[in-house]
Design a protein around this motif. Structure first.
Motif, PDB file in Angstrom:
ATOM      1  N   GLN A   1       0.913  -1.224  -0.040  1.00  0.00           N
ATOM      2  CA  GLN A   1      -0.048   0.090  -0.150  1.00  0.00           C
ATOM      3  C   GLN A   1       0.707   1.178   0.191  1.00  0.00           C
ATOM      4  O   GLN A   1       1.755   1.172   0.629  1.00  0.00           O
ATOM      5  CB  GLN A   1      -0.848   0.112   1.093  1.00  0.00           C
ATOM      6  CG  GLN A   1      -1.758   1.354   1.269  1.00  0.00           C
ATOM      7  CD  GLN A   1      -2.946   1.306   2.402  1.00  0.00           C
ATOM      8  OE1 GLN A   1      -3.157   0.071   3.062  1.00  0.00           O
ATOM      9  NE2 GLN A   1      -3.171   2.472   2.621  1.00  0.00           N
TER      10      GLN A   1
ATOM     11  N   ASN B   1       0.941   5.240   0.916  1.00  0.00           N
ATOM     12  CA  ASN B   1       0.187   6.379   1.336  1.00  0.00           C
ATOM     13  C   ASN B   1       0.742   7.770   0.878  1.00  0.00           C
ATOM     14  O   ASN B   1       1.602   8.140   1.486  1.00  0.00           O
ATOM     15  CB  ASN B   1       0.390   6.231   2.819  1.00  0.00           C
ATOM     16  CG  ASN B   1      -0.426   5.032   3.278  1.00  0.00           C
ATOM     17  OD1 ASN B   1      -1.500   4.456   2.878  1.00  0.00           O
ATOM     18  ND2 ASN B   1       0.172   4.425   4.371  1.00  0.00           N
ATOM     19  N   ASN B   2       0.205   8.164  -0.284  1.00  0.00           N
ATOM     20  CA  ASN B   2       0.254   9.695  -0.476  1.00  0.00           C
ATOM     21  C   ASN B   2       1.864   9.931  -0.868  1.00  0.00           C
ATOM     22  O   ASN B   2       2.444  10.742  -0.211  1.00  0.00           O
ATOM     23  CB  ASN B   2      -0.094  10.536   0.369  1.00  0.00           C
ATOM     24  CG  ASN B   2      -1.787  10.656   0.434  1.00  0.00           C
ATOM     25  OD1 ASN B   2      -2.205  10.540  -0.668  1.00  0.00           O
ATOM     26  ND2 ASN B   2      -2.160  10.910   1.672  1.00  0.00           N
TER      27      ASN B   2
ATOM     28  N   ARG C   1       5.044  11.148  -2.959  1.00  0.00           N
ATOM     29  CA  ARG C   1       5.301  12.269  -3.688  1.00  0.00           C
ATOM     30  C   ARG C   1       6.099  11.702  -4.920  1.00  0.00           C
ATOM     31  O   ARG C   1       6.709  10.415  -5.115  1.00  0.00           O
ATOM     32  CB  ARG C   1       6.129  13.440  -3.153  1.00  0.00           C
ATOM     33  CG  ARG C   1       5.361  13.915  -2.013  1.00  0.00           C
ATOM     34  CD  ARG C   1       5.927  15.500  -1.963  1.00  0.00           C
ATOM     35  NE  ARG C   1       5.101  16.482  -1.104  1.00  0.00           N
ATOM     36  CZ  ARG C   1       5.242  16.507  -0.020  1.00  0.00           C
ATOM     37  NH1 ARG C   1       6.351  16.306   0.653  1.00  0.00           N
ATOM     38  NH2 ARG C   1       4.206  17.547   0.541  1.00  0.00           N
TER      39      ARG C   1
ATOM     40  N   PRO D   1      -4.974   2.531  -1.855  1.00  0.00           N
ATOM     41  CA  PRO D   1      -3.879   2.548  -2.818  1.00  0.00           C
ATOM     42  C   PRO D   1      -3.046   1.761  -2.822  1.00  0.00           C
ATOM     43  O   PRO D   1      -2.386   1.140  -1.851  1.00  0.00           O
ATOM     44  CB  PRO D   1      -3.380   3.812  -2.637  1.00  0.00           C
ATOM     45  CG  PRO D   1      -3.558   4.237  -1.244  1.00  0.00           C
ATOM     46  CD  PRO D   1      -4.711   3.305  -0.943  1.00  0.00           C
TER      47      PRO D   1
ATOM     48  N   SER E   1      11.604   8.846   3.353  1.00  0.00           N
ATOM     49  CA  SER E   1      10.255   9.261   3.814  1.00  0.00           C
ATOM     50  C   SER E   1       9.399   8.415   2.581  1.00  0.00           C
ATOM     51  O   SER E   1       8.112   8.369   3.288  1.00  0.00           O
ATOM     52  CB  SER E   1      10.228  10.855   3.429  1.00  0.00           C
ATOM     53  OG  SER E   1      10.370  11.192   2.043  1.00  0.00           O
TER      54      SER E   1
ATOM     55  N   GLN F   1       8.906   4.948   4.197  1.00  0.00           N
ATOM     56  CA  GLN F   1       7.988   4.886   5.332  1.00  0.00           C
ATOM     57  C   GLN F   1       6.489   4.922   5.100  1.00  0.00           C
ATOM     58  O   GLN F   1       5.760   4.430   6.065  1.00  0.00           O
ATOM     59  CB  GLN F   1       8.248   6.284   6.416  1.00  0.00           C
ATOM     60  CG  GLN F   1       9.824   6.156   7.030  1.00  0.00           C
ATOM     61  CD  GLN F   1      10.023   7.282   7.512  1.00  0.00           C
ATOM     62  OE1 GLN F   1       9.124   8.480   7.462  1.00  0.00           O
ATOM     63  NE2 GLN F   1      10.968   7.451   8.490  1.00  0.00           N
ATOM     64  N   LYS F   2       6.256   5.412   3.800  1.00  0.00           N
ATOM     65  CA  LYS F   2       5.190   5.541   3.623  1.00  0.00           C
ATOM     66  C   LYS F   2       4.548   4.105   2.691  1.00  0.00           C
ATOM     67  O   LYS F   2       3.349   4.064   2.392  1.00  0.00           O
ATOM     68  CB  LYS F   2       4.711   6.578   2.654  1.00  0.00           C
ATOM     69  CG  LYS F   2       4.576   7.770   3.875  1.00  0.00           C
ATOM     70  CD  LYS F   2       4.147   9.036   2.822  1.00  0.00           C
ATOM     71  CE  LYS F   2       5.356   9.912   2.466  1.00  0.00           C
ATOM     72  NZ  LYS F   2       5.271  11.083   1.720  1.00  0.00           N
TER      73      LYS F   2
ATOM     74  N   MET G   1       3.657   0.366   2.782  1.00  0.00           N
ATOM     75  CA  MET G   1       3.355  -0.782   3.793  1.00  0.00           C
ATOM     76  C   MET G   1       3.116  -2.115   2.872  1.00  0.00           C
ATOM     77  O   MET G   1       2.352  -2.117   2.140  1.00  0.00           O
ATOM     78  CB  MET G   1       2.122  -0.612   4.505  1.00  0.00           C
ATOM     79  CG  MET G   1       2.174   0.930   5.231  1.00  0.00           C
ATOM     80  SD  MET G   1       0.662   0.672   6.235  1.00  0.00           S
ATOM     81  CE  MET G   1      -0.510   0.326   5.389  1.00  0.00           C
ATOM     82  N   MET G   2       4.004  -3.249   3.334  1.00  0.00           N
ATOM     83  CA  MET G   2       3.739  -4.244   2.690  1.00  0.00           C
ATOM     84  C   MET G   2       2.528  -5.262   3.105  1.00  0.00           C
ATOM     85  O   MET G   2       2.495  -5.111   4.446  1.00  0.00           O
ATOM     86  CB  MET G   2       5.006  -5.384   2.790  1.00  0.00           C
ATOM     87  CG  MET G   2       5.054  -6.333   1.944  1.00  0.00           C
ATOM     88  SD  MET G   2       6.416  -7.335   1.827  1.00  0.00           S
ATOM     89  CE  MET G   2       5.654  -8.872   2.625  1.00  0.00           C
ATOM     90  N   LEU G   3       1.606  -5.481   2.469  1.00  0.00           N
ATOM     91  CA  LEU G   3       0.563  -6.297   2.717  1.00  0.00           C
ATOM     92  C   LEU G   3       0.518  -7.645   2.641  1.00  0.00           C
ATOM     93  O   LEU G   3       0.066  -8.487   3.620  1.00  0.00           O
ATOM     94  CB  LEU G   3      -0.644  -5.831   1.998  1.00  0.00           C
ATOM     95  CG  LEU G   3      -0.902  -4.179   2.073  1.00  0.00           C
ATOM     96  CD1 LEU G   3      -2.174  -3.840   1.186  1.00  0.00           C
ATOM     97  CD2 LEU G   3      -1.140  -3.963   3.378  1.00  0.00           C
ATOM     98  N   GLY G   4       1.005  -8.177   1.426  1.00  0.00           N
ATOM     99  CA  GLY G   4       0.759  -9.482   1.313  1.00  0.00           C
ATOM    100  C   GLY G   4       1.809  -9.952  -0.054  1.00  0.00           C
ATOM    101  O   GLY G   4       2.458  -9.048  -0.804  1.00  0.00           O
TER     102      GLY G   4
ATOM    103  N   MET H   1       2.822 -11.144   5.130  1.00  0.00           N
ATOM    104  CA  MET H   1       4.222 -10.646   5.144  1.00  0.00           C
ATOM    105  C   MET H   1       5.222 -11.724   5.711  1.00  0.00           C
ATOM    106  O   MET H   1       6.221 -12.029   5.157  1.00  0.00           O
ATOM    107  CB  MET H   1       4.022  -9.402   6.319  1.00  0.00           C
ATOM    108  CG  MET H   1       3.382  -8.445   5.872  1.00  0.00           C
ATOM    109  SD  MET H   1       1.775  -8.512   6.675  1.00  0.00           S
ATOM    110  CE  MET H   1       1.843  -8.243   8.335  1.00  0.00           C
TER     111      MET H   1
END
Lengths: 350, 108
Positions: free
Chosen positions: A90, A92-93, A95, A218, A263, A266-267, A269-272, A282
């Motif tokens: 995922q 998360n916003n 840039r 996302p 940065s 950090q945004k 995220m590993m889901l699967g 994970m």
């Protein structure tokens, strides 16, 4: 004022028909007498084979093919079929500078893996085939359903009246081969039958592919053309580092520690993960990445295990025979001793 | 959602839970790109729970929670099992609007 139509004076002259040369006349005469050749005998017996009115690479699609949705659906289905290993993240916003940095670091790490594989003399370097791709969450689940649940090769073939077969003396109408999307013979991923399978699956809640809870928000996919734990390990070290997969040190890779890249990471995220059609979380994905030596390593482990089992079995089977042998031998020696003793005693008595 | 007054976000969830995982992920996606400079974000993801059978029903999946801290010191604990993302947004906005009004009145 000059004339508007610029005509040269020789064009204004009336043309006098000239006598044509005689050799041209001869040629016309020879052409006039030529007859069209008779059609080949096959054409008079069989009807001519049907011509598909569409290119073989572009069978008619159920939804309008010019829409971006249709093309994305086709692209995702082909991506799902061609990549046995994919990771789901995922984002998360993030840039765009962060994306650029992450992609750069990922490409560099994969190139390093490829170089080391090439140095080992192994041919399976494909690091440039690993792609990071943001997916549309509306289209991707539908494509996944088509890939998972639509198997046209398992469905019975529709009976076809083959018009070129001379045994079928029939005047039945031949199904037309125009670009009609409701033709049941079309079995590609964008066909009507595929669409109906995906729709039926949407209503049927029992049939699950396991990725449903992850397919929202996302999402970004990392796809691998083959299951290669070595490349997977490199991707983990860049995108989702932890104790098992440590991130590159600042000295070894200063670009990775730039603020934009950090940065961005950090945004993420590993889901699967989806490995060979099975869904892993994970931990499972990290386990796949931790297999030493890839598939060959797993095979070597299996062979070693089987060899150990074989040795154990022979030992067990042998031990039963051996113990029996020792028991019998012991018993025989005892009996012999007794007989000797008896034989020794008898002459004394007699 | 007004994220201006949030100072800390800490959440624990399992992404394979269709209800709470989705809410938590949607909340994290609503945070602005520079969120990590302005607030402390701590995300812990749990592995997929084994399918609930009679044998391991004694060990239930840990509850998904979302802990928020605001600028005025208020701690907000939201239960993701019950709330959906709209409800979470409502809760956050209600307190954030209050803080926004106070800030306007003090003239900062």
């Amino acid at each position: 004022m000059p004339p508007r139509l610029r005509l040269r004076p020789e064009h204004l002259r009336t043309r006098i028909p000239q006598q044509r040369p005689s050799h041209q006349q001869c040629r016309y005469a020879s052409l006039a007498t030529a007859t069209t050749p008779a059609p080949p005998i096959e054409q008079t017996i069989h009807s001519s084979p049907l011509i598909a009115r569409y290119p073989p690479t572009q069978p008619p699609s159920y939804k309008p093919p010019e829409f971006r949705k249709s093309q994305l659906h086709r692209q995702y289905a082909s991506l799902l079929r061609s990549s046995p290993l994919m990771l789901l993240f995922q984002h998360n916003n993030l840039r765009s500078v962060e994306w650029v940095g992450i992609r750069r670091e990922l490409a560099a790490a994969l190139r390093k893996v490829d170089e080391s594989l090439a140095a080992d003399g192994r041919p399976d370097y494909f690091g440039d085939g690993v792609k990071l791709q943001i997916i549309q969450k509306g289209i991707f689940p539908s494509a996944l359903k088509v890939v998972e649940f639509y198997h046209p090769e398992q469905q019975p073939q529709a009976p076809v009246h083959h018009p070129t077969d001379p045994a079928t003396a029939t005047s039945a109408t031949i199904p037309d081969t125009l670009a009609a999307s409701d033709d049941t013979r079309l079995t590609h991923g964008l066909s009507r039958t595929a669409h109906e399978v995906a729709e039926a699956n949407r209503r049927n809640k029992k049939l699950k592919h396991g990725l449903e809870p992850l397919l929202s928000g996302p999402l970004v996919l990392v796809t691998f053309p083959t299951v290669s734990p070595r490349h997977l390990k490199a991707v983990f070290e860049i995108l989702a580092p932890n104790k098992e997969f440590p991130a590159p040190k600042r000295k070894a890779n200063p670009g990775y520690h730039e603020p934009a890249v950090q940065s961005g990471l950090q945004k993420l995220m590993m889901l699967g993960a989806r490995v060979e059609g099975k869904v892993f979380d994970m931990e499972g994905a990290r386990w796949v990445g931790s297999i030493e030596g890839g598939l060959d390593g797993l095979r070597a482990q299996l062979v070693a295990m089987l060899q150990g089992v074989g040795a154990g079995i022979t030992n067990t089977l042998e031990s039963a025979g051996k113990s029996l042998y020792f028991t019998m031998e012991g018993r025989r020696s005892i009996l012999e001793d007794e007989q000797k003793a008896q034989a020794g005693e008898a002459p004394k008595e007699g | 959602m007004i994220t201006k007054f949030i100072t800390s976000v800490s959440t624990t969830f399992s992404p394979f839970n269709a209800r709470s995982g989705k809410t938590a992920r949607s909340f994290l996606a609503l945070l602005p790109p520079n969120a990590r400079q302005n607030m402390k974000i701590d995300v812990k993801m749990l592995p997929r729970a084994a399918p609930s059978t009679s044998s391991n029903s004694a060990k239930p999946e840990p509850a998904a929670v979302l802990l928020l801290g605001f600028k005025d010191g208020k701690q907000m604990s939201l239960d993701l099992e019950k709330l959906k993302i709209k409800d979470v947004q409502e809760e956050v906005d209600r307190h954030s609007r209050l803080l926004g009004r106070q800030e306007e009145l003090t003239g900062n």
